[in-house]
Write a protein that holds these residues in place. Structure first.
Motif, PDB file in Angstrom:
ATOM      1  N   LEU A 145       0.847  -1.185   0.000  1.00 14.87           N
ATOM      2  CA  LEU A 145       0.000   0.000   0.000  1.00 14.87           C
ATOM      3  C   LEU A 145       0.887   1.241   0.000  1.00 14.87           C
ATOM      4  O   LEU A 145       1.817   1.351   0.797  1.00 14.87           O
ATOM      5  N   GLU A 146       0.603   2.165  -0.907  1.00 14.31           N
ATOM      6  CA  GLU A 146       1.442   3.358  -1.011  1.00 14.31           C
ATOM      7  C   GLU A 146       0.596   4.617  -1.048  1.00 14.31           C
ATOM      8  O   GLU A 146      -0.410   4.691  -1.754  1.00 14.31           O
ATOM      9  N   LEU A 147       1.009   5.607  -0.290  1.00 21.03           N
ATOM     10  CA  LEU A 147       0.451   6.952  -0.352  1.00 21.03           C
ATOM     11  C   LEU A 147       1.516   7.809  -1.003  1.00 21.03           C
ATOM     12  O   LEU A 147       2.588   8.012  -0.447  1.00 21.03           O
ATOM     13  N   ASP A 148       1.239   8.296  -2.199  1.00 21.95           N
ATOM     14  CA  ASP A 148       2.287   8.921  -2.989  1.00 21.95           C
ATOM     15  C   ASP A 148       1.877  10.318  -3.434  1.00 21.95           C
ATOM     16  O   ASP A 148       0.684  10.643  -3.516  1.00 21.95           O
ATOM     17  N   ASP A 149       2.872  11.144  -3.740  1.00 24.98           N
ATOM     18  CA  ASP A 149       2.645  12.455  -4.347  1.00 24.98           C
ATOM     19  C   ASP A 149       2.857  12.344  -5.841  1.00 24.98           C
ATOM     20  O   ASP A 149       3.940  11.969  -6.296  1.00 24.98           O
ATOM     21  N   VAL A 150       1.826  12.664  -6.609  1.00 26.42           N
ATOM     22  CA  VAL A 150       1.910  12.631  -8.067  1.00 26.42           C
ATOM     23  C   VAL A 150       1.333  13.932  -8.605  1.00 26.42           C
ATOM     24  O   VAL A 150       0.623  14.656  -7.905  1.00 26.42           O
ATOM     25  N   PRO A 151       1.619  14.247  -9.872  1.00 29.54           N
ATOM     26  CA  PRO A 151       1.028  15.456 -10.454  1.00 29.54           C
ATOM     27  C   PRO A 151      -0.493  15.361 -10.535  1.00 29.54           C
ATOM     28  O   PRO A 151      -1.049  14.266 -10.640  1.00 29.54           O
ATOM     29  N   ILE A 152      -1.148  16.492 -10.510  1.00 33.81           N
ATOM     30  CA  ILE A 152      -2.599  16.530 -10.660  1.00 33.81           C
ATOM     31  C   ILE A 152      -2.963  16.090 -12.074  1.00 33.81           C
ATOM     32  O   ILE A 152      -2.324  16.493 -13.040  1.00 33.81           O
ATOM     33  N   PRO A 153      -3.990  15.231 -12.233  1.00 33.00           N
ATOM     34  CA  PRO A 153      -4.317  14.739 -13.579  1.00 33.00           C
ATOM     35  C   PRO A 153      -4.784  15.843 -14.511  1.00 33.00           C
ATOM     36  O   PRO A 153      -5.388  16.829 -14.078  1.00 33.00           O
ATOM     37  N   SER A 154      -4.487  15.677 -15.785  1.00 34.29           N
ATOM     38  CA  SER A 154      -5.046  16.575 -16.790  1.00 34.29           C
ATOM     39  C   SER A 154      -6.423  16.037 -17.179  1.00 34.29           C
ATOM     40  O   SER A 154      -6.759  14.897 -16.892  1.00 34.29           O
ATOM     41  N   ILE A 155      -7.228  16.856 -17.821  1.00 34.10           N
ATOM     42  CA  ILE A 155      -8.557  16.424 -18.243  1.00 34.10           C
ATOM     43  C   ILE A 155      -8.690  16.576 -19.748  1.00 34.10           C
ATOM     44  O   ILE A 155      -8.038  17.424 -20.359  1.00 34.10           O
ATOM     45  N   ASN A 156      -9.527  15.708 -20.346  1.00 33.81           N
ATOM     46  CA  ASN A 156      -9.823  15.864 -21.765  1.00 33.81           C
ATOM     47  C   ASN A 156     -11.139  16.622 -21.924  1.00 33.81           C
ATOM     48  O   ASN A 156     -11.730  17.091 -20.936  1.00 33.81           O
ATOM     49  N   GLU A 157     -11.627  16.730 -23.156  1.00 32.28           N
ATOM     50  CA  GLU A 157     -12.810  17.548 -23.423  1.00 32.28           C
ATOM     51  C   GLU A 157     -14.084  17.008 -22.774  1.00 32.28           C
ATOM     52  O   GLU A 157     -15.061  17.743 -22.608  1.00 32.28           O
ATOM     53  N   ASN A 158     -14.089  15.722 -22.375  1.00 29.85           N
ATOM     54  CA  ASN A 158     -15.295  15.111 -21.804  1.00 29.85           C
ATOM     55  C   ASN A 158     -15.215  14.917 -20.298  1.00 29.85           C
ATOM     56  O   ASN A 158     -16.056  14.213 -19.725  1.00 29.85           O
ATOM     57  N   GLU A 159     -14.244  15.536 -19.651  1.00 27.20           N
ATOM     58  CA  GLU A 159     -14.031  15.286 -18.220  1.00 27.20           C
ATOM     59  C   GLU A 159     -14.116  16.567 -17.400  1.00 27.20           C
ATOM     60  O   GLU A 159     -14.003  17.680 -17.927  1.00 27.20           O
ATOM     61  N   ILE A 160     -14.292  16.349 -16.092  1.00 26.06           N
ATOM     62  CA  ILE A 160     -14.211  17.445 -15.137  1.00 26.06           C
ATOM     63  C   ILE A 160     -13.132  17.110 -14.115  1.00 26.06           C
ATOM     64  O   ILE A 160     -12.873  15.943 -13.834  1.00 26.06           O
ATOM     65  N   LEU A 161     -12.492  18.148 -13.577  1.00 28.29           N
ATOM     66  CA  LEU A 161     -11.481  17.963 -12.531  1.00 28.29           C
ATOM     67  C   LEU A 161     -12.136  18.278 -11.190  1.00 28.29           C
ATOM     68  O   LEU A 161     -12.712  19.359 -10.999  1.00 28.29           O
ATOM     69  N   ASN A 166     -16.654   9.045  -4.239  1.00 30.49           N
ATOM     70  CA  ASN A 166     -15.986  10.288  -3.871  1.00 30.49           C
ATOM     71  C   ASN A 166     -16.972  11.458  -3.883  1.00 30.49           C
ATOM     72  O   ASN A 166     -17.885  11.512  -4.709  1.00 30.49           O
ATOM     73  N   PHE A 167     -16.738  12.388  -2.979  1.00 30.92           N
ATOM     74  CA  PHE A 167     -17.491  13.650  -2.952  1.00 30.92           C
ATOM     75  C   PHE A 167     -16.502  14.803  -3.011  1.00 30.92           C
ATOM     76  O   PHE A 167     -15.499  14.809  -2.291  1.00 30.92           O
ATOM     77  N   GLY A 168     -16.772  15.766  -3.895  1.00 29.53           N
ATOM     78  CA  GLY A 168     -15.848  16.889  -4.009  1.00 29.53           C
ATOM     79  C   GLY A 168     -16.457  18.054  -4.761  1.00 29.53           C
ATOM     80  O   GLY A 168     -17.673  18.123  -4.985  1.00 29.53           O
ATOM     81  N   GLN A 169     -15.580  18.966  -5.164  1.00 27.01           N
ATOM     82  CA  GLN A 169     -16.005  20.198  -5.831  1.00 27.01           C
ATOM     83  C   GLN A 169     -15.320  20.331  -7.176  1.00 27.01           C
ATOM     84  O   GLN A 169     -14.121  20.083  -7.307  1.00 27.01           O
ATOM     85  N   VAL A 170     -16.095  20.738  -8.185  1.00 30.40           N
ATOM     86  CA  VAL A 170     -15.560  20.908  -9.538  1.00 30.40           C
ATOM     87  C   VAL A 170     -14.673  22.152  -9.587  1.00 30.40           C
ATOM     88  O   VAL A 170     -15.091  23.241  -9.182  1.00 30.40           O
ATOM     89  N   ILE A 171     -13.435  21.988 -10.095  1.00 36.49           N
ATOM     90  CA  ILE A 171     -12.542  23.144 -10.214  1.00 36.49           C
ATOM     91  C   ILE A 171     -12.105  23.405 -11.655  1.00 36.49           C
ATOM     92  O   ILE A 171     -11.478  24.424 -11.945  1.00 36.49           O
ATOM     93  N   LYS A 179     -21.414  20.211 -20.453  1.00 40.19           N
ATOM     94  CA  LYS A 179     -22.559  21.125 -20.520  1.00 40.19           C
ATOM     95  C   LYS A 179     -23.357  21.186 -19.221  1.00 40.19           C
ATOM     96  O   LYS A 179     -24.062  22.175 -18.980  1.00 40.19           O
ATOM     97  N   ASN A 180     -23.283  20.144 -18.413  1.00 43.56           N
ATOM     98  CA  ASN A 180     -24.180  20.048 -17.259  1.00 43.56           C
ATOM     99  C   ASN A 180     -23.509  20.329 -15.915  1.00 43.56           C
ATOM    100  O   ASN A 180     -24.140  20.187 -14.869  1.00 43.56           O
ATOM    101  N   PHE A 181     -22.235  20.697 -15.943  1.00 42.00           N
ATOM    102  CA  PHE A 181     -21.524  21.041 -14.711  1.00 42.00           C
ATOM    103  C   PHE A 181     -20.804  22.361 -14.899  1.00 42.00           C
ATOM    104  O   PHE A 181     -20.414  22.723 -16.016  1.00 42.00           O
ATOM    105  N   LYS A 182     -20.602  23.048 -13.801  1.00 43.55           N
ATOM    106  CA  LYS A 182     -19.833  24.291 -13.827  1.00 43.55           C
ATOM    107  C   LYS A 182     -18.862  24.301 -12.658  1.00 43.55           C
ATOM    108  O   LYS A 182     -19.035  23.535 -11.681  1.00 43.55           O
ATOM    109  N   ILE A 183     -17.864  25.154 -12.730  1.00 47.39           N
ATOM    110  CA  ILE A 183     -16.889  25.262 -11.644  1.00 47.39           C
ATOM    111  C   ILE A 183     -17.602  25.696 -10.361  1.00 47.39           C
ATOM    112  O   ILE A 183     -18.421  26.617 -10.364  1.00 47.39           O
ATOM    113  N   GLY A 184     -17.307  25.001  -9.295  1.00 44.36           N
ATOM    114  CA  GLY A 184     -17.933  25.284  -8.010  1.00 44.36           C
ATOM    115  C   GLY A 184     -19.008  24.297  -7.622  1.00 44.36           C
ATOM    116  O   GLY A 184     -19.406  24.220  -6.447  1.00 44.36           O
TER     117      GLY A 184
END
Length: 701
Positions: A13-29, A97-102, A109-114
């Motif tokens: 089991l590893e807890l690691d630091d990695v870069p934040i993922p990039s997103i494509n045109e169909n994804e949200i971060l 997971n529960f979080g906030q769109v950034i 089309k159906n999500f916005k930042i925040g």
């Protein structure tokens, strides 16, 4: 960012630091706030990794024949390395997971930042998730409840499959997290719920739920009679427990009424008592995850929804239903939470769960209030100190998937070059290679590579549809480029690449590695004095591609002619040393990518390329026969070369395949080191690529 993962090779089991993922045109971060732990599923992955190789093989019996066939065709060492590499991958844990769109992709089309959302994101500070695997959360719902929504949707889908009606008696075998959710939803819908579990501690959960509970012991023969005598009729059984035997299925079939229905959500060895199932006419169903759309490539990756008139309850609509149940106080997870830990301490939580009884557990996350713009722009890059070398070639790898990890990076690592960036979309696949090889950085940001003064050469092995644009950008930034095939999937991209190569005089190589095989070199040597026309028969046992793989989607792969058949066209062109003047395609129509391409060359040589997708993997993948001047050469899967009619040559047998990868990368590095710009060779790559695009278009039409 921090992410929690295990490894199938050792279960560590590893807890690691990695870069934040990039997103494509169909994804949200999404920036995580809470994620729910599904201990049964996640611990299964950890324990599987801890098991030895023999046990792993036993647990994957359906893959054994594939392994044997691969050994026969490619050799033991090659097969062992592939299997070892397959297991030695980071496997992210968590899926609720529960979080906030950034950040959002251009097609969202159906999500916005925040927006607050639930998703099937990992135990990670940030997750890139497609729109169809997310659902919005009203502000009046507690995030600690909401983070269990995806786990809840698994429970809901199993209930939908069971076709439970109001007033029926339903037994839930296994009162873990999903069993608890199943029980709550059933109770809310008017069913009578009886929970059964081997852990007597689970009675605490049943008492909180106000449902009946039966504790089953090993070889408890009285339980069946007790259930039947007490409840008379058991209409449905939903199995949410996990085991390697079929005891739960046997129990379910014994207690259920005639024409009853059993739904398996958990894991079990599916060996049905045929006689009992026959006499009772029992219906048995296996529930697959969140609902329709799960594991469907178009639904998950391209956000193509099912029409609501035909598929009422998709995975996303199940997410939304769970949220509604939580909002209406019909489903509650928060009151069952007995353990919370921050992501920084999460690598020890599974030991705590193993030692002590906990009902529900969550991971919490600290928000990065500072450097928010840096995070959104993808400017976080992992660094490590390495010894500076004086090599002329400074490489950065764009794409660190299977082919890069198994072939390209090991091949380049033994040459005189420095490793600068490892880049992947999610930051995790590149992290493994970042640790294994002397990379200086791990990133998810392609602009970092382009603007890097430390990088003078870019290796591209990303999704096929990205190749053309990435090659163009790399050339525009003055980089030498090695591009794994295909060079591009569009004609206009190839035209632009041609212009930039002429203008910037940068070295460009396409990974047409077969021309560099030791056996190909022998073929060239044997035919060098032979100027007569040659006849080629090249048979490729291509096999089927999983419909849910991106390789099956021509929007991303370009198609199998552009993506793979280009290899075989290049090899024959390389041997003939002339251009193609005519061709035809014979297409079976009914079987996808089952075709024959007949080609005529300027030198009057002819070739028939048989690309078949309806063969068997027991048969070797490639066989090339060359007929010329009363002689015949047969190249068998790049392991054997036989000659017929030659005075001084009969055969070469290699102990393992040689498809020319090492020699190909070696030639490229030598060209960069010595600035050996060869436009004619590059032009040949471009012309072959253009021909394959035309061929693909003709095939589609």
């Amino acid at each position: 960012m921090k992410i929690l993962y295990t490894n199938f090779k050792n279960g560590k089991l590893e807890l690691d630091d990695v870069p934040i993922p990039s997103i494509n045109e169909n994804e949200i971060l999404i920036e995580s706030i809470y994620s729910a732990i599904s201990y049964g599923t996640e611990n299964y992955l950890i324990e599987f990794g801890k098991s030895n190789l023999i046990k792993k093989v036993i647990n994957n019996k359906d893959k054994i024949q594939t392994v044997i066939n691969k050994i026969k065709n490619e050799g033991f060492n090659s097969t062992y390395n592939v299997i070892n590499d397959k297991f030695n991958v980071p496997v992210p844990l968590g899926y609720s997971n529960f979080g906030q769109v950034i950040k959002i992709g251009k097609n969202i089309k159906n999500f916005k930042i925040g927006d607050k959302v639930v998703s099937n994101g990992f135990h990670a500070e940030y997750n890139a998730v497609s729109e169809n695997l997310c659902a919005k959360i009203p502000n009046n719902i507690d995030g600690k409840d909401a983070c269990f929504a995806i786990i809840g949707s698994i429970a809901l889908h199993s209930i939908r499959l069971s076709n439970v009606t109001i007033g029926e008696n339903v037994v839930v075998i296994g009162l873990g997290l999903i069993g608890m959710a199943v029980s709550q939803i059933l109770k809310a819908s008017g069913s009578n719920v009886i929970a059964i579990d081997i852990d007597k501690n689970k009675k605490k959960i049943a008492d909180l739920l106000e449902i009946d509970f039966l504790h089953i012991r090993e070889n408890d023969n009285d339980l069946i009679n007790k259930v039947i005598n007490t409840y008379k009729i058991i209409d449905k059984v939903i199995i949410t427990s996990s085991s390697n035997d079929n005891k739960s299925i046997n129990l379910a079939s014994e207690i259920i009424k005639k024409k009853g229905k059993i739904v398996l959500v958990g894991t079990a060895n599916i060996k049905l008592n045929r006689d009992l199932f026959y006499k009772k006419e029992i219906e048995f169903v296996v529930s697959s995850s969140y609902g329709p759309g799960r594991y469907d490539y178009s639904y998950e990756q391209k956000n193509i929804d099912y029409p609501i008139s035909y598929v009422r309850w998709t995975a996303k609509r199940n997410f939304e239903t769970i949220i509604q149940l939580i909002k209406n106080n019909k489903l509650n997870f928060k009151k069952f939470i007995t353990l919370e830990t921050q992501i920084e301490n999460s690598d020890s939580i599974y030991d705590l769960l193993k030692k002590n009884f906990h009902i529900a557990s969550i991971i919490t996350y600290n928000k990065y209030e500072n450097n928010k713009n840096d995070i959104i722009d993808g400017d976080i890059v992992s660094k490590k100190t390495i010894v500076k070398n004086k090599n002329k070639v400074k490489l950065s790898f764009v794409g660190t998937g299977n082919f890069s990890s198994k072939i390209l990076i090991p091949s380049f690592s033994v040459l005189n070059c420095d490793f600068i960036y490892a880049l992947s979309k999610n930051g995790l696949s590149s992290q493994r290679l970042f640790k294994k090889y002397p990379f200086k950085y791990n990133t998810t940001d392609f602009n970092k590579v382009l603007k890097s003064d430390e990088t003078n050469t870019v290796i591209i092995s990303s999704m096929h549809s990205d190749h053309g644009a990435q090659v163009i950008q790399a050339l525009n930034h003055g980089k030498h480029v090695y591009c794994e095939k295909p060079l591009a999937t569009k004609q206009n991209e190839l035209d632009e690449i041609d212009k930039l190569v002429k203008k910037n005089q940068k070295i460009l190589m396409v990974g047409f590695n077969r021309r560099y095989s030791i056996l190909t070199r022998k073929i060239i040597e044997l035919l060098k004095e032979n100027s007569t026309p040659k006849s080629f028969t090249y048979t490729i046992n291509a096999g089927k591609i999983d419909e849910n793989s991106w390789l099956s989607d021509t929007d991303y792969s370009g198609g199998r002619i552009i993506g793979e058949l280009c290899h075989f066209i290049d090899l024959i062109k390389y041997i003939t040393k002339t251009n193609i003047i005519d061709y035809e395609i014979i297409n079976s129509k009914t079987i996808k990518y089952n075709l024959i391409v007949n080609i005529k060359f300027e030198c009057q040589s002819i070739a028939s390329i048989n690309y078949f997708s309806n063969g068997n993997n027991i048969y070797p993948k490639e066989n090339l026969k060359i007929f010329s001047n009363n002689n015949v050469l047969e190249l068998d899967n790049f392991k054997k070369l036989k000659g017929y009619g030659f005075k001084n040559f009969k055969k070469i047998n290699l102990w393992k395949q040689d498809k020319g990868h090492n020699e190909c990368t070696k030639k490229f590095i030598g060209s960069v080191e010595n600035n050996l710009f060869d436009y004619k060779e590059i032009e040949n790559f471009i012309q072959t690529s253009k021909f394959c695009i035309n061929l693909e278009n003709d095939y589609d039409n």
